[in-house]
Structure formats: structure tokens, C-alpha cells
Design a protein around this motif. Structure first.
Motif, PDB file in Angstrom:
ATOM      1  N   ARG A  79       0.810  -1.157   0.047  1.00 47.75           N
ATOM      2  CA  ARG A  79       0.093  -0.067  -0.158  1.00 47.75           C
ATOM      3  C   ARG A  79       0.770   1.321   0.036  1.00 47.75           C
ATOM      4  NH1 ARG A  79      -3.797   2.959   0.620  1.00 47.75           N
ATOM      5  NH2 ARG A  79      -4.839   4.198   2.645  1.00 47.75           N
ATOM      6  N   ARG A  80       0.503   2.069  -0.920  1.00 54.18           N
ATOM      7  CA  ARG A  80       1.262   3.320  -1.195  1.00 54.18           C
ATOM      8  C   ARG A  80       2.705   3.495  -1.235  1.00 54.18           C
ATOM      9  NH1 ARG A  80      -2.451   7.861  -0.657  1.00 54.18           N
ATOM     10  NH2 ARG A  80      -0.705   9.206  -0.236  1.00 54.18           N
ATOM     11  N   THR A  81       3.362   2.168  -1.756  1.00 56.57           N
ATOM     12  CA  THR A  81       4.938   1.997  -1.726  1.00 56.57           C
ATOM     13  C   THR A  81       5.403   2.340  -3.331  1.00 56.57           C
ATOM     14  OG1 THR A  81       4.374  -0.240  -2.532  1.00 56.57           O
ATOM     15  CG2 THR A  81       4.713   0.045  -0.381  1.00 56.57           C
ATOM     16  N   VAL A  82       6.673   2.598  -3.298  1.00 58.57           N
ATOM     17  CA  VAL A  82       7.539   3.024  -4.694  1.00 58.57           C
ATOM     18  C   VAL A  82       8.425   2.025  -4.511  1.00 58.57           C
ATOM     19  CG1 VAL A  82       8.889   4.661  -5.848  1.00 58.57           C
ATOM     20  CG2 VAL A  82       6.650   5.302  -4.211  1.00 58.57           C
ATOM     21  N   VAL A  83       8.359   1.029  -5.439  1.00 65.01           N
ATOM     22  CA  VAL A  83       9.283  -0.036  -5.684  1.00 65.01           C
ATOM     23  C   VAL A  83      10.407   0.182  -6.828  1.00 65.01           C
ATOM     24  CG1 VAL A  83       9.639  -2.595  -6.311  1.00 65.01           C
ATOM     25  CG2 VAL A  83       7.765  -1.705  -4.847  1.00 65.01           C
ATOM     26  N   TYR A  84      11.751   0.138  -6.432  1.00 64.15           N
ATOM     27  CA  TYR A  84      12.870   0.403  -7.398  1.00 64.15           C
ATOM     28  C   TYR A  84      13.164  -0.892  -7.972  1.00 64.15           C
ATOM     29  CZ  TYR A  84      16.962   2.117  -9.436  1.00 64.15           C
ATOM     30  OH  TYR A  84      18.284   2.522 -10.031  1.00 64.15           O
ATOM     31  N   ILE A  85      13.005  -1.140  -9.341  1.00 67.42           N
ATOM     32  CA  ILE A  85      13.255  -2.341  -9.891  1.00 67.42           C
ATOM     33  C   ILE A  85      15.018  -2.435  -9.989  1.00 67.42           C
ATOM     34  CG2 ILE A  85      13.265  -3.458 -12.013  1.00 67.42           C
ATOM     35  CD1 ILE A  85      10.479  -3.175 -10.448  1.00 67.42           C
ATOM     36  N   ILE A  86      15.371  -3.609  -9.758  1.00 68.08           N
ATOM     37  CA  ILE A  86      16.867  -3.855  -9.787  1.00 68.08           C
ATOM     38  C   ILE A  86      16.922  -4.863 -10.908  1.00 68.08           C
ATOM     39  CG2 ILE A  86      18.678  -5.203  -8.531  1.00 68.08           C
ATOM     40  CD1 ILE A  86      17.366  -3.994  -5.914  1.00 68.08           C
ATOM     41  N   HIS A  87      16.030  -5.959 -10.811  1.00 70.69           N
ATOM     42  CA  HIS A  87      16.183  -6.902 -11.839  1.00 70.69           C
ATOM     43  C   HIS A  87      15.007  -7.120 -12.715  1.00 70.69           C
ATOM     44  CE1 HIS A  87      18.020 -10.796 -13.529  1.00 70.69           C
ATOM     45  NE2 HIS A  87      16.636 -11.609 -13.080  1.00 70.69           N
ATOM     46  N   HIS A  88      14.858  -7.421 -14.022  1.00 69.12           N
ATOM     47  CA  HIS A  88      13.609  -7.724 -14.655  1.00 69.12           C
ATOM     48  C   HIS A  88      14.030  -8.564 -15.929  1.00 69.12           C
ATOM     49  CE1 HIS A  88       9.448  -7.413 -16.199  1.00 69.12           C
ATOM     50  NE2 HIS A  88      10.164  -7.028 -17.414  1.00 69.12           N
ATOM     51  N   ARG A  89      13.648  -9.667 -15.870  1.00 64.63           N
ATOM     52  CA  ARG A  89      14.099 -10.599 -16.822  1.00 64.63           C
ATOM     53  C   ARG A  89      12.647 -11.431 -17.151  1.00 64.63           C
ATOM     54  NH1 ARG A  89      19.778 -11.331 -15.691  1.00 64.63           N
ATOM     55  NH2 ARG A  89      20.711  -9.567 -16.628  1.00 64.63           N
ATOM     56  N   GLY A  90      12.990 -12.575 -18.238  1.00 68.20           N
ATOM     57  CA  GLY A  90      11.688 -13.425 -18.394  1.00 68.20           C
ATOM     58  C   GLY A  90      11.316 -14.326 -17.219  1.00 68.20           C
TER      59      GLY A  90
END
Length: 190
Positions: A25-36
Motif C-alpha cells: 500500500r502506497r509504496t514505491v518499488v525500485y526495480i533492480i532486476h527484470h527478465r523473463g
């Protein structure tokens, strides 16, 4: 249906006002890794009561204010993760003990020597755990309208204590997304 095509390392997931899951709830997530195979990130706006000195004493003097461990997410909360934002002119690829995420932001090797990194960093944030999604899970949540995918600024990772990061990130978007920044924090469900 939306997809996770815009998600990449160094982007933010901003929780939509209707996302009421207590973990996000009401968070901000910084993406470190995104792959298949999946996606991994850390929640930037959930400081805990645990001091960095209680967990990583050698790194504690270098933690950005507040020097507390942040709750990075509901997964593996016994795992420590550190993100650093480097000073202008520094290149993540030339800094030992760091893996670049995007621009001047990188993942810090906590087994390394802080003295080598500290003079080159503008700030460091320490997290307990992370947020993770299996393949296709995040795309489904974005498609349902749970998350907004927006660009990150390096300062988002080390933002000052007490700042409303959720509102700040939304306000810098174009309309109509910017209007969501005024959404009240306490929503009562009937």
C-alpha cells in the motif's frame, strides 16, 4: 491488457491508490532486476525501526539518513541489500564492489570494503528483503491496474527522511497520473 514491457532495471513501480495489500500500500518499488524468469525490486519508502548498525555495523556510518534498515519487501527479509547513488562523474562500471542498475545507481557488494566505495557515493540505502514477482505475475498486476510504471531519478533511492516519495513521484508525472498524488492516505472501506 497492459504488460510489463515498460518495466526495466531502474524504473519505479508506484502502487495505485486501490492497491490495499498491506505489503505494498502506497509504496514505491525500485526495480533492480527484470527478465523473463521474474522481477526483483526494493520498496524505497518503508523505513523500519532497526538500525543499520544492528545488522551491518561496518556499513552503518555510511547509511543515508535515516540510518535505519528499510523494509525492501516481503521476500527473504533476512537478506540485506544495499543501493548506492554515485557522485556526479563517477561511473558504476569503474567502481569495485558495485553492479550497475541504471545510471549512477548500483547494487553494493556488502562483503566488500566500504572505504573503497564511500568517497564515490552520494548516498546509500540498506534494505531487509525484497519484492519479487514470478514470470507473468507482474504483467498481470499491471494489467489489473495495481501498479504504475514510471521513470526513476537517482535521488529516489536516497530520498530524505519524512518525504512523501509516493506523492512526489506521482506529482512529477503528466496528468492524469499526477492528480493521484492528492489521493488521501486513509481510505475507509465499507
Amino acid at each position: 491488457m497492459e504488460s510489463d514491457a515498460e518495466v526495466e532495471p531502474g524504473t519505479l513501480l508506484v502502487a495505485a491508490p486501490q492497491l490495499l495489500d498491506v505489503n505494498f500500500r502506497r509504496t514505491v518499488v525500485y526495480i533492480i532486476h527484470h527478465r523473463g524468469e521474474g522481477t526483483l525490486g526494493v520498496i524505497l519508502n518503508r523505513p523500519s525501526e532497526v538500525a543499520v548498525s544492528d545488522v551491518l555495523p561496518q556499513w552503518a556510518p555510511h547509511a543515508s539518513e535515516p540510518p535505519s534498515l528499510y523494509v525492501g519487501g516481503p521476500v527473504e527479509q533476512s537478506t540485506a541489500i544495499c543501493l548506492a547513488a554515485l557522485r556526479a562523474g563517477e561511473d558504476v562500471a569503474r567502481v569495485g564492489g558495485m553492479i550497475g542498475v541504471r545510471g549512477p545507481v548500483g547494487l553494493v557488494d556488502l562483503d566488500g570494503d566500504p572505504d573503497e566505495l564511500v568517497p564515490r557515493a552520494r548516498g546509500m540505502r540498506f534494505f531487509a528483503g525484497y519484492a519479487g514477482w514470478d514470470a507473468k505475475q507482474l504483467a498481470g498486476e499491471i494489467g489489473r491496474g495495481d501498479w504504475y510504471v514510471v521513470p526513476a531519478l537517482p535521488d529516489d533511492v536516497i530520498i530524505a527522511p519524512g518525504a512523501d516519495l509516493w506523492g512526489r513521484v506521482l506529482r512529477r508525472q503528466s496528468t492524469p497520473l499526477a492528480f493521484l498524488a492528492t489521493h488521501p492516505g486513509d481510505v475507509k472501506l465499507n
